[in-house]
Design an enzyme around this catalytic site. Structure first.
Site, mmCIF file in Angstrom:
data_model
loop_
_atom_site.group_PDB
_atom_site.id
_atom_site.type_symbol
_atom_site.label_atom_id
_atom_site.label_comp_id
_atom_site.label_asym_id
_atom_site.label_seq_id
_atom_site.Cartn_x
_atom_site.Cartn_y
_atom_site.Cartn_z
ATOM 1 N N LYS A 108 20.313 -31.963 3.336
ATOM 2 C CA LYS A 108 20.490 -30.852 4.268
ATOM 3 C C LYS A 108 19.309 -29.922 4.130
ATOM 4 O O LYS A 108 18.723 -29.813 3.042
ATOM 5 C CB LYS A 108 21.776 -30.081 3.906
ATOM 6 C CG LYS A 108 22.362 -29.309 5.052
ATOM 7 C CD LYS A 108 23.241 -30.160 5.933
ATOM 8 C CE LYS A 108 23.758 -29.388 7.110
ATOM 9 N NZ LYS A 108 24.627 -30.224 7.956
ATOM 10 N N ALA B 236 36.181 -30.786 21.476
ATOM 11 C CA ALA B 236 37.570 -30.799 21.953
ATOM 12 C C ALA B 236 37.636 -31.217 23.422
ATOM 13 O O ALA B 236 38.588 -31.887 23.839
ATOM 14 C CB ALA B 236 38.196 -29.427 21.757
HETATM 15 P P1 NAD Z 1 31.863 -25.451 19.884
HETATM 16 O O1 NAD Z 1 31.210 -24.192 19.446
HETATM 17 O O2 NAD Z 1 31.440 -26.080 21.174
HETATM 18 O O3 NAD Z 1 33.468 -25.225 19.984
HETATM 19 C C1 NAD Z 1 34.202 -24.469 19.085
HETATM 20 C C2 NAD Z 1 35.224 -23.675 19.901
HETATM 21 O O4 NAD Z 1 36.133 -23.052 18.993
HETATM 22 C C3 NAD Z 1 34.610 -22.558 20.748
HETATM 23 O O5 NAD Z 1 35.064 -22.672 22.097
HETATM 24 C C4 NAD Z 1 35.105 -21.280 20.073
HETATM 25 O O6 NAD Z 1 35.313 -20.212 21.003
HETATM 26 C C5 NAD Z 1 36.420 -21.763 19.479
HETATM 27 N N1 NAD Z 1 36.931 -20.940 18.374
HETATM 28 C C6 NAD Z 1 36.241 -20.314 17.392
HETATM 29 N N2 NAD Z 1 37.081 -19.673 16.557
HETATM 30 C C7 NAD Z 1 38.333 -19.917 17.004
HETATM 31 C C8 NAD Z 1 39.627 -19.540 16.563
HETATM 32 N N3 NAD Z 1 39.809 -18.767 15.500
HETATM 33 N N4 NAD Z 1 40.706 -19.993 17.270
HETATM 34 C C9 NAD Z 1 40.536 -20.742 18.364
HETATM 35 N N5 NAD Z 1 39.325 -21.125 18.841
HETATM 36 C C10 NAD Z 1 38.245 -20.715 18.173
HETATM 37 O O7 NAD Z 1 31.713 -26.457 18.661
HETATM 38 P P2 NAD Z 1 31.876 -28.039 18.673
HETATM 39 O O8 NAD Z 1 30.530 -28.652 18.677
HETATM 40 O O9 NAD Z 1 32.897 -28.450 19.656
HETATM 41 O O10 NAD Z 1 32.442 -28.264 17.183
HETATM 42 C C11 NAD Z 1 33.781 -27.949 16.864
HETATM 43 C C12 NAD Z 1 33.991 -28.139 15.359
HETATM 44 O O11 NAD Z 1 33.717 -29.502 15.001
HETATM 45 C C13 NAD Z 1 33.063 -27.288 14.484
HETATM 46 O O12 NAD Z 1 33.763 -26.914 13.338
HETATM 47 C C14 NAD Z 1 31.940 -28.250 14.121
HETATM 48 O O13 NAD Z 1 31.340 -27.904 12.878
HETATM 49 C C15 NAD Z 1 32.713 -29.552 13.984
HETATM 50 N N6 NAD Z 1 31.877 -30.742 14.204
HETATM 51 C C16 NAD Z 1 31.190 -30.889 15.362
HETATM 52 C C17 NAD Z 1 30.420 -32.040 15.564
HETATM 53 C C18 NAD Z 1 29.658 -32.235 16.857
HETATM 54 O O14 NAD Z 1 29.181 -33.357 17.091
HETATM 55 N N7 NAD Z 1 29.551 -31.234 17.709
HETATM 56 C C19 NAD Z 1 30.350 -33.027 14.568
HETATM 57 C C20 NAD Z 1 31.084 -32.852 13.386
HETATM 58 C C21 NAD Z 1 31.848 -31.702 13.205
#
Ligand code: NAD
Length: 350
Positions: free
Chosen positions: A80, A184
Site C-alpha cells: 500500500k 451498491a
Molecule cells: P461510494 O462512495 O460510491 O458509496 C458509498 C455510499 O455510502 C455513499 O453514497 C455514501 O453517501 C454512503 N454512506 C456513507 N456513510 C453512510 C452511512 N453512515 N449510512 C448510510 N450510507 C452512508 O463508495 P463505493 O465505491 O461504492 O464503496 C463502498 C464501500 O465498499 C466502501 O467501504 C469501499 O471501501 C468498499 N470497497 C469498494 C470497492 C470498489 O471497487 N469501489 C472495492 C472494495 C471495497
C-alpha cells in the site's frame, strides 16, 4: 511507535519513505509480503494529522492486501502507498514524482487507485512507471473496479444464501443495503434482476432519490437500517459498522456487503455467530475489484476472463464457510486461515 518492532510482529518486509519538497510530496510505501508475487495495493491520498497515524494506516492496509490477494488465489503480495496530502492538493507533478518513487522499487510494489486517487492520477503515474494498474478503459485498462466489486458481492451473497436456505436463489429474498453508492448500485442491478426485494439507505439524499427512481424501498433514517426485517444485511458504506451497538439490532440471517473492515473488533465475528448470523468476510467478498485489476497486468485486459474469475468468489465464500464449520471458528478467522495456509504452502514450494 517502535516501527521495526511493529513490522516484525505483523510480518512486514519493507517500509519506504519518500519526499520531494519542490512538489510538496511526503509519501510512504509499505510492502507487507511478497511470497506470492509483487505487492499490489492502492495509493491513498489522505491528510493524516500525524505521521504516526499515516504510518499505522499504510502498514495496516498493506497487510490487509496480502490477505485479500492470497485468499482470492492471486499471485500477488500485499502493499500500500500513502501520500500525506489532501486530494485537493494533488497535482500532475506530484503524481508523476510518486510514479518515480514506485519505479525506484523495481516492481516489488505495484500501485493502483485508493481513496483520494482517480484513474487520471493512474494515467500520470503511468508516464513514469510501468508498475501501475487500474488504468482508464481508453488506455487499455479495466477502469472503475466498482462494477466487478458489485458483481463479486452478488456472487458471494448467493453462496451464503445457499448455505442458509439450501438453494442459492435470491428471488423473494429481502436485502437491506447500507450506502447506495457505486458498488451498491451495481449490486442492486443483479439483485433486482433475480427478483430480490431491496430496502436501501444512504446519508446522501441524491442517492436516495436515485434509489426511489429505480423503484426501490428507501429508509430515510440511516441508523434505522440495522433493525430492518430482512434476510440479508449488506453494508456497502463504511467500516466498523458491526459492533456492540448494531449487532443486537440486526434482524437478518446473513451479512454480506462491500465495506472494508466491517467488524469493529475481531470478537464481533463471534458475536454474529452466536446470534446465528452468517458473516461473509469483507475481504473475501469484496475482492472483485482486485481480481479485476490483476487481469490487467502484463496482458490486454479481458473482461470476460475477469468476470469468470470474479464469479468464483462464490466458491471461495463456500470454502471459508466449510473451514469455519469444520474447525469451529468464525468465518472471519477461517478467511485468515485460508490466506495464511496458501502463503505458507507457496513458501514451502519456492
Ligand atoms: P461510494 O462512495 O460510491 O458509496 C458509498 C455510499 O455510502 C455513499 O453514497 C455514501 O453517501 C454512503 N454512506 C456513507 N456513510 C453512510 C452511512 N453512515 N449510512 C448510510 N450510507 C452512508 O463508495 P463505493 O465505491 O461504492 O464503496 C463502498 C464501500 O465498499 C466502501 O467501504 C469501499 O471501501 C468498499 N470497497 C469498494 C470497492 C470498489 O471497487 N469501489 C472495492 C472494495 C471495497
Amino acid at each position: 511507535m517502535n516501527i521495526t518492532q511493529y513490522m516484525e510482529t505483523h510480518g512486514h518486509e519493507q517500509l519506504s519513505v519518500f519526499t520531494d519538497k519542490a512538489v510538496g510530496i511526503r509519501a510512504f510505501i509499505a510492502i507487507h509480503n511478497t511470497t506470492l508475487g509483487p505487492a499490489l495495493g492502492g495509493v491513498r491520498i489522505w491528510p493524516h494529522k500525524t505521521e504516526d497515524d499515516a504510518l499505522m494506516d499504510v502498514l495496516r492496509l498493506s497487510r490487509g492486501m496480502t490477505y485479500k490477494s492470497a485468499a482470492a488465489g492471486l499471485d500477488l503480495g500485499g502493499g500500500k502507498a500513502l501520500i500525506m496530502a489532501s486530494s485537493q492538493d494533488k497535482t500532475e507533478a506530484m503524481m508523476r514524482v510518486f510514479g518515480r518513487f514506485v519505479d525506484s522499487l523495481g516492481g516489488r510494489y505495484i500501485t493502483t487507485e485508493d481513496v483520494g486517487a482517480t484513474t487520471q492520477d493512474m494515467e500520470w503515474i503511468a508516464q513514469e512507471t510501468t508498475h501501475v494498474t487500474g488504468l482508464p478503459v481508453n488506455l487499455g485498462g479495466s477502469g472503475d473496479p466498482s462494477e466487478m466489486t458489485g458483481y463479486g458481492i452478488y456472487r458471494g451473497m448467493k453462496a451464503c444464501v445457499m448455505d442458509i436456505w439450501g438453494n442459492d436463489s435470491l428471488a423473494g429474498r429481502t436485502v437491506a443495503i447500507q450506502g447506495f453508492g457505486k458498488v451498491a448500485s451495481y449490486l442492486a442491478g443483479h439483485l433486482v434482476e433475480e427478483g430480490a426485494r431491496l430496502i436501501v439507505t444512504d446519508i446522501n439524499s441524491s442517492a436516495l432519490d436515485r434509489a426511489r427512481e429505480q423503484g426501490l424501498e428507501v429508509v430515510d433514517d440511516p441508523s434505522a437500517i440495522y433493525g430492518v426485517d430482512c434476510d440479508i444485511f449488506s453494508p456497502c458504506a463504511l467500516g466498523g459498522v458491526l459492533n456492540d451497538d448494531t449487532i443486537p439490532r440486526l434482524n437478518c440471517k446473513v451479512v454480506a456487503g462491500s465495506a472494508n473492515n466491517q467488524l469493529l473488533d475481531d470478537r464481533h465475528g463471534a458475536m454474529l455467530q452466536e446470534r446465528g448470523i452468517l458473516y461473509a468476510p469483507d475481504y473475501i467478498i469484496n475482492a472483485g475489484g482486485v481480481i479485476n485489476i490483476s487481469l490487467e497486468m502484463g496482458r490486454p485486459y479481458d473482461e470476460k476472463a475477469a468476470t469468470e474469475k470474479v464469479a468464483r468468489i462464490y466458491d471461495t465464500v463456500g470454502q471459508v464457510i466449510r473451514i469455519a464449520r469444520t474447525e469451529n471458528i468464525t468465518t472471519a478467522r477461517a478467511a485468515d486461515r485460508l490466506a495464511e495456509d496458501r502463503i505458507a504452502a507457496m513458501r514451502n514450494l519456492l
